[in-house]
Write a protein that holds these residues in place. Structure first.
Motif, mmCIF file in Angstrom:
data_model
loop_
_atom_site.group_PDB
_atom_site.id
_atom_site.type_symbol
_atom_site.label_atom_id
_atom_site.label_comp_id
_atom_site.label_asym_id
_atom_site.label_seq_id
_atom_site.Cartn_x
_atom_site.Cartn_y
_atom_site.Cartn_z
ATOM 1 N N LEU A 111 30.739 40.441 44.157
ATOM 2 C CA LEU A 111 30.049 39.572 43.212
ATOM 3 C C LEU A 111 30.497 39.852 41.783
ATOM 4 O O LEU A 111 30.789 38.918 41.019
ATOM 5 C CB LEU A 111 28.537 39.738 43.349
ATOM 6 N N VAL A 112 30.544 41.138 41.415
ATOM 7 C CA VAL A 112 30.980 41.502 40.059
ATOM 8 C C VAL A 112 32.413 41.055 39.827
ATOM 9 O O VAL A 112 32.740 40.464 38.787
ATOM 10 C CB VAL A 112 30.841 43.022 39.846
ATOM 11 N N ARG A 113 33.255 41.303 40.798
ATOM 12 C CA ARG A 113 34.663 40.914 40.671
ATOM 13 C C ARG A 113 34.808 39.395 40.557
ATOM 14 O O ARG A 113 35.598 38.889 39.762
ATOM 15 C CB ARG A 113 35.439 41.451 41.875
ATOM 16 N N GLY A 114 34.019 38.676 41.331
ATOM 17 C CA GLY A 114 34.089 37.216 41.292
ATOM 18 C C GLY A 114 33.587 36.642 39.980
ATOM 19 O O GLY A 114 34.178 35.704 39.434
ATOM 20 N N LEU A 115 32.488 37.191 39.454
ATOM 21 C CA LEU A 115 31.962 36.716 38.176
ATOM 22 C C LEU A 115 32.945 36.972 37.033
ATOM 23 O O LEU A 115 33.141 36.106 36.165
ATOM 24 C CB LEU A 115 30.622 37.388 37.883
ATOM 25 N N CYS A 116 33.547 38.139 37.026
ATOM 26 C CA CYS A 116 34.520 38.464 35.977
ATOM 27 C C CYS A 116 35.737 37.551 36.070
ATOM 28 O O CYS A 116 36.253 37.078 35.052
ATOM 29 C CB CYS A 116 34.936 39.925 36.088
ATOM 30 N N ARG A 117 36.189 37.291 37.281
ATOM 31 C CA ARG A 117 37.334 36.393 37.441
ATOM 32 C C ARG A 117 36.979 34.976 37.006
ATOM 33 O O ARG A 117 37.786 34.290 36.351
ATOM 34 C CB ARG A 117 37.808 36.394 38.886
ATOM 35 N N ALA A 118 35.778 34.512 37.356
ATOM 36 C CA ALA A 118 35.355 33.167 36.959
ATOM 37 C C ALA A 118 35.295 33.057 35.442
ATOM 38 O O ALA A 118 35.685 32.026 34.864
ATOM 39 C CB ALA A 118 33.992 32.861 37.574
ATOM 40 N N TYR A 119 34.808 34.095 34.766
ATOM 41 C CA TYR A 119 34.764 34.087 33.296
ATOM 42 C C TYR A 119 36.166 33.949 32.722
ATOM 43 O O TYR A 119 36.421 33.105 31.841
ATOM 44 C CB TYR A 119 34.104 35.372 32.797
ATOM 45 N N VAL A 120 37.088 34.774 33.204
ATOM 46 C CA VAL A 120 38.449 34.766 32.671
ATOM 47 C C VAL A 120 39.115 33.413 32.890
ATOM 48 O O VAL A 120 39.681 32.818 31.964
ATOM 49 C CB VAL A 120 39.278 35.897 33.312
ATOM 50 N N ILE B 14 35.020 43.481 31.115
ATOM 51 C CA ILE B 14 35.357 42.455 32.108
ATOM 52 C C ILE B 14 36.635 42.831 32.859
ATOM 53 O O ILE B 14 36.745 42.603 34.068
ATOM 54 C CB ILE B 14 35.513 41.085 31.418
ATOM 55 N N GLY B 15 37.596 43.416 32.153
ATOM 56 C CA GLY B 15 38.817 43.855 32.814
ATOM 57 C C GLY B 15 38.554 44.916 33.863
ATOM 58 O O GLY B 15 39.135 44.894 34.957
ATOM 59 N N ILE B 16 37.658 45.849 33.551
ATOM 60 C CA ILE B 16 37.267 46.855 34.545
ATOM 61 C C ILE B 16 36.522 46.195 35.699
ATOM 62 O O ILE B 16 36.717 46.525 36.874
ATOM 63 C CB ILE B 16 36.411 47.947 33.878
ATOM 64 N N GLY B 17 35.664 45.208 35.349
ATOM 65 C CA GLY B 17 34.931 44.491 36.386
ATOM 66 C C GLY B 17 35.828 43.707 37.325
ATOM 67 O O GLY B 17 35.488 43.485 38.495
ATOM 68 N N ARG B 18 37.006 43.280 36.813
ATOM 69 C CA ARG B 18 37.951 42.546 37.669
ATOM 70 C C ARG B 18 38.473 43.403 38.809
ATOM 71 O O ARG B 18 38.963 42.888 39.820
ATOM 72 C CB ARG B 18 39.129 42.048 36.825
ATOM 73 N N LEU B 19 38.373 44.737 38.660
ATOM 74 C CA LEU B 19 38.849 45.657 39.692
ATOM 75 C C LEU B 19 37.701 46.362 40.400
ATOM 76 O O LEU B 19 37.932 47.318 41.148
ATOM 77 C CB LEU B 19 39.786 46.701 39.062
ATOM 78 N N GLY C 54 46.751 46.830 32.729
ATOM 79 C CA GLY C 54 47.001 48.214 32.320
ATOM 80 C C GLY C 54 46.473 49.221 33.324
ATOM 81 O O GLY C 54 47.141 50.202 33.655
ATOM 82 N N ILE C 55 45.257 48.977 33.812
ATOM 83 C CA ILE C 55 44.676 49.882 34.812
ATOM 84 C C ILE C 55 45.475 49.828 36.114
ATOM 85 O O ILE C 55 45.734 50.857 36.750
ATOM 86 C CB ILE C 55 43.203 49.522 35.058
ATOM 87 N N ALA C 56 45.907 48.614 36.501
ATOM 88 C CA ALA C 56 46.675 48.474 37.736
ATOM 89 C C ALA C 56 48.038 49.149 37.644
ATOM 90 O O ALA C 56 48.633 49.485 38.682
ATOM 91 C CB ALA C 56 46.835 46.991 38.074
ATOM 92 N N SER C 57 48.552 49.349 36.423
ATOM 93 C CA SER C 57 49.865 49.975 36.255
ATOM 94 C C SER C 57 49.847 51.480 36.467
ATOM 95 O O SER C 57 50.903 52.094 36.623
ATOM 96 C CB SER C 57 50.411 49.665 34.863
ATOM 97 N N VAL C 58 48.666 52.085 36.449
ATOM 98 C CA VAL C 58 48.560 53.531 36.653
ATOM 99 C C VAL C 58 48.826 53.839 38.127
ATOM 100 O O VAL C 58 48.272 53.189 39.020
ATOM 101 C CB VAL C 58 47.172 54.041 36.232
ATOM 102 N N ALA C 59 49.673 54.800 38.368
ATOM 103 C CA ALA C 59 50.066 55.136 39.737
ATOM 104 C C ALA C 59 48.852 55.535 40.571
ATOM 105 O O ALA C 59 47.942 56.221 40.083
ATOM 106 C CB ALA C 59 51.093 56.264 39.725
#
Length: 329
Positions: free
Chosen positions: A108-117, A98-103, A219-224
């Motif tokens: 649609l995938v991003r929205g569903l993952c955000r709605a779940y969280v 789900i964290g990967i799906g948030r990005l 964590g993924i967003a922190s990678v340069a």
């Protein structure tokens, strides 16, 4: 002062601090027991050797009413671990996806993952646990008409039945699988997971996964960005970029926060008492009502959860030391 001498001095100071804390805890326990005795309240941990006088509905450790209280507490501890470990594994895998799906680039995938969280993490865990238990025990079909989810995997109000490896008496390894069979009144054979157990594991996994998802996303967003562009320049696919470049570096941010979530999941398993699953707190509550040893039963709960938390912290700190500088090896 030499470096070796300074190291020995540091270890000596830590040992003295630990000894002082342990002495303080022992004094507090002894003082509390003396106060209880002075007020005519029978106290002490001798009750752990007495017959428990109650049964435990499920678990890996065989237990009957004639066995002592300490074995009942052990059965409760095993049931706690039995629920917490699979819930933690599911939470980490599901939360990572789900964290990967948030990005994800797909809206649609991003929205569903955000709605779940946003939905799951903002509803109290106890409410979710009770809702799941109600769904499993009220909305599913009776044991006489179970749902076949997969071949030889049956789900009903009585729980989940699935194939399970069985070993012969005296053997070390399983020799064959025992397959569930649908009968006229219920499903027999294989492994039977009660609705209480399913509700606890599912609720803990889904709830914790919502927090793990945000940890993985951060964590993924922190990678340069330059690291990702360099991976693209090397011709790596999206999956290869994630597995070889991004996640190993993201683990340095993910693991410390993930440790906190695993600790919370283990302690949140105590909510299983609300649905009647016989974990540690449930066993302690029954023992308290049988013996009146409130202080002792609560002390056992505290000691066990402290030990589990320290064990999880030690294991995750070891893993964090492995990935902190070098990433995944």
């Amino acid at each position: 002062m030499s470096r070796r001498r300074a190291a020995w001095l540091a270890w000596a100071l830590q040992a003295l601090l630990i000894a002082a804390i342990a002495s303080g805890v022992v004094w507090l326990v002894q003082h509390a027991l003396e106060v209880l005795r002075s007020r005519g309240v029978h106290s002490g941990f001798d009750f752990l050797l007495q017959p428990a006088g109650f049964e435990i509905s499920e678990g890996w450790l065989d237990f009957d009413a004639g066995q002592p209280f300490w074995r009942a507490f052990l059965a409760g501890l095993i049931n706690t671990v039995r629920a917490a470990v699979p819930a933690a594994l599911i939470a980490v895998v599901l939360g990572t996806l789900i964290g990967i799906g948030r990005l994800a680039p797909h809206v649609l995938v991003r929205g569903l993952c955000r709605a779940y969280v946003e939905t799951i993490r903002n509803v109290p865990l106890l409410v979710q646990l009770l809702m799941l238990y109600f769904a499993l025990t009220q909305l599913l079909p009776d044991s006489t008409e179970p749902l076949e989810l997969l071949p030889d995997v049956w789900l009903s109000k009585g729980g989940l039945s699935l194939p399970w490896p069985v070993r012969e008496e005296g053997a070390w390894w399983p020799s064959h699988f025992e397959w569930p069979e649908r009968g006229s009144f219920n499903v027999s054979g294989g492994a039977a997971l009660s609705p209480e157990y399913l509700a606890v594991v599912t609720a803990l996994a889904l709830y914790t996964a919502s927090f793990v998802a945000e940890i993985v996303r951060a964590g993924i967003a922190s990678v340069a960005q330059g690291q990702k562009l360099a991976a693209q320049a090397l011709g790596l696919t999206g999956w290869q970029q994630l597995r070889i470049v991004v996640l190993p570096q993201a683990l340095r941010v993910i693991v410390p926060a993930l440790t906190n979530q695993l600790l919370s999941l283990t302690k949140n398993s105590s909510l299983a008492v609300a649905v009647g699953y016989p974990e540690l707190v449930s066993i302690a509550n029954t023992s308290l009502n049988s013996t009146g040893r409130a202080f002792e039963c609560i002390a056992v709960i505290m000691a066990v959860y402290l030990g589990l938390s320290l064990l999880i912290s030690w294991a995750m700190n070891r893993y964090n030391a492995r990935v902190a500088l070098r990433g995944w090896r």
